[in-house]
Design a protein around this motif. Structure first.
Motif, short mmCIF file in Angstrom:
data_model
loop_
_atom_site.label_atom_id
_atom_site.label_comp_id
_atom_site.label_asym_id
_atom_site.label_seq_id
_atom_site.Cartn_x
_atom_site.Cartn_y
_atom_site.Cartn_z
N GLU A 243 66.85 39.22 25.87
CA GLU A 243 66.94 40.71 25.45
C GLU A 243 68.14 40.90 24.63
O GLU A 243 68.11 41.63 23.75
CB GLU A 243 67.28 41.58 27.01
N LEU A 244 69.25 40.10 24.85
CA LEU A 244 70.53 40.32 24.05
C LEU A 244 70.13 39.80 22.73
O LEU A 244 70.42 40.50 21.64
CB LEU A 244 71.85 39.40 24.78
N PHE A 245 69.56 38.65 22.72
CA PHE A 245 69.00 38.26 21.12
C PHE A 245 68.02 39.24 20.54
O PHE A 245 68.09 39.30 19.45
CB PHE A 245 68.37 36.77 21.42
N ALA A 246 67.16 39.64 21.44
CA ALA A 246 66.23 40.68 20.79
C ALA A 246 66.85 42.05 20.27
O ALA A 246 66.42 42.34 18.97
CB ALA A 246 65.16 41.23 21.72
N MET A 247 67.92 42.49 21.04
CA MET A 247 68.70 43.45 20.55
C MET A 247 69.49 43.31 19.16
O MET A 247 69.30 43.99 18.09
CB MET A 247 69.71 44.20 21.39
N VAL A 248 69.91 41.86 19.13
CA VAL A 248 70.64 41.65 17.99
C VAL A 248 69.65 41.24 16.80
O VAL A 248 69.95 41.69 15.36
CB VAL A 248 71.43 39.99 18.17
N PHE A 249 68.69 40.61 16.93
CA PHE A 249 67.68 40.47 15.78
C PHE A 249 67.33 41.81 15.20
O PHE A 249 66.85 41.97 14.22
CB PHE A 249 66.54 39.57 16.39
N ALA A 250 66.83 42.85 16.41
CA ALA A 250 66.37 43.97 15.82
C ALA A 250 67.38 44.90 14.98
O ALA A 250 66.90 45.41 13.93
CB ALA A 250 66.14 44.77 17.01
N MET A 251 68.59 44.68 15.51
CA MET A 251 69.63 45.56 14.76
C MET A 251 69.99 44.63 13.10
O MET A 251 70.15 45.58 12.22
CB MET A 251 71.06 45.58 15.48
N CYS A 252 70.07 43.47 13.36
CA CYS A 252 70.18 42.88 12.08
C CYS A 252 68.99 43.34 10.84
O CYS A 252 69.35 43.41 9.93
CB CYS A 252 70.11 41.40 12.29
N LEU A 253 67.66 43.16 11.44
CA LEU A 253 66.73 43.66 10.63
C LEU A 253 66.65 44.83 10.15
O LEU A 253 66.54 45.33 9.15
CB LEU A 253 65.34 43.26 11.16
N PHE A 254 67.07 45.82 11.08
CA PHE A 254 66.90 47.39 10.90
C PHE A 254 67.96 47.59 9.92
O PHE A 254 67.86 48.23 8.89
CB PHE A 254 67.67 47.99 12.18
N ARG A 255 69.28 46.96 9.86
CA ARG A 255 70.36 47.02 8.86
C ARG A 255 69.89 46.47 7.51
O ARG A 255 70.53 46.92 6.30
CB ARG A 255 71.71 46.53 9.09
N GLY A 256 69.36 45.43 7.56
CA GLY A 256 68.87 44.55 6.45
C GLY A 256 67.72 45.23 5.61
O GLY A 256 67.88 45.07 4.30
#
Length: 258
Positions: A243-256
């Motif tokens: 879940e931590l990795f999923a949140m990081v991936f989601a936020m990185c993609l969101f910002r990119g």
């Protein structure tokens, strides 16, 4: 000229990183989606199975509750995987943000549950269960939820009391049933049909150790679920990490996403 080339290379690298994160998140969430689908399928199959397994589950409170927990987990994982896949492949900022918020809420709920389990850990001790059994267990009043639950546990796990049959001394059960040393739920099951008189039960109720279950329920339940407890603990750590990795991936993609 050099600055332009460096800027172009930097933009290309950022684009490659974003694509990598995008496809990693898609694959990761597709696996979550498949896991949720599998759990949903198992739960529905158990509930509608025509071969009689449904009746076995309905007769056992532990299994009955477990089926609905499996269904809830399957539904949650199914929704999370679907949202994550759609958000990643479509590069949809709204879906990604919703996915992030949903997984953050689940993460916080699991963290709160872990904290509450730590705070109320004394309610899972032998001493606590023994005290509650002595105070509230009535023996034969199956309209009482506490009593019927304990009868179900003792019948399911072939055990007696929390620690041993001695737990029923100086208890509410003993004050209500002066002639019985232990309740009928502690007696070993007869081999003959239920409509025939069973002399061994009378011996059991009078305290004969040969005809009763002498193992305490605390040890019986812990022994039965020992492997599941370790698996659940390891799974919880893995799930929290995912879940931590999923949140990081989601936020990185969101910002990119531009």
């Amino acid at each position: 000229m050099g600055q332009g080339e460096a800027s172009a290379r930097g933009t290309a690298m950022e684009g490659d990183c974003l694509s990598c994160v995008k496809y990693l998140m898609f694959v990761f969430n597709f696996l979550i989606f498949l896991g949720g689908s599998f759990l949903l399928g198992v739960g529905v199959w158990v509930l509608v199975d025509p071969t009689g397994f449904r009746e076995i589950v309905a007769a056992n409170p532990l299994l009955f509750t477990g089926v609905y927990i499996v269904l809830a987990m399957g539904g949650m994982l199914f929704l999370l995987g679907f949202l994550g896949c759609c958000g990643a492949i479509r590069e949809n900022k709204c879906l990604l943000l919703f996915f992030f918020m949903l997984i953050l809420l689940i993460f916080l709920a699991e963290l709160a549950a872990a904290i509450l389990a730590f705070i109320f850990r004394e309610h899972l001790t032998r001493e606590y269960f023994t005290k509650e059994l002595k105070r509230h267990y009535q023996g034969y009043n199956n309209t009482d939820v506490f009593t019927s639950t304990w009868n179900g546990i003792m019948n399911t796990f072939d055990c007696c009391g929390v620690n041993s049959p001695e737990d029923f001394k100086e208890s509410l059960f003993k004050s209500l049933n002066h002639d019985d040393m232990v309740p009928a739920a502690c007696c070993q099951r007869p081999s003959q049909p239920a409509d025939m008189a069973d002399p061994s039960q009378e011996q059991c109720l009078r305290g004969n150790m040969m005809f009763r279950n002498n193992k305490g329920c605390y040890s019986a339940v812990v022994d039965y679920f020992e492997l599941y407890i370790y698996v659940a603990g390891a799974s919880a750590i893995v799930v929290l990490t995912i879940e931590l990795f999923a949140m990081v991936f989601a936020m990185c993609l969101f910002r990119g996403i531009q």
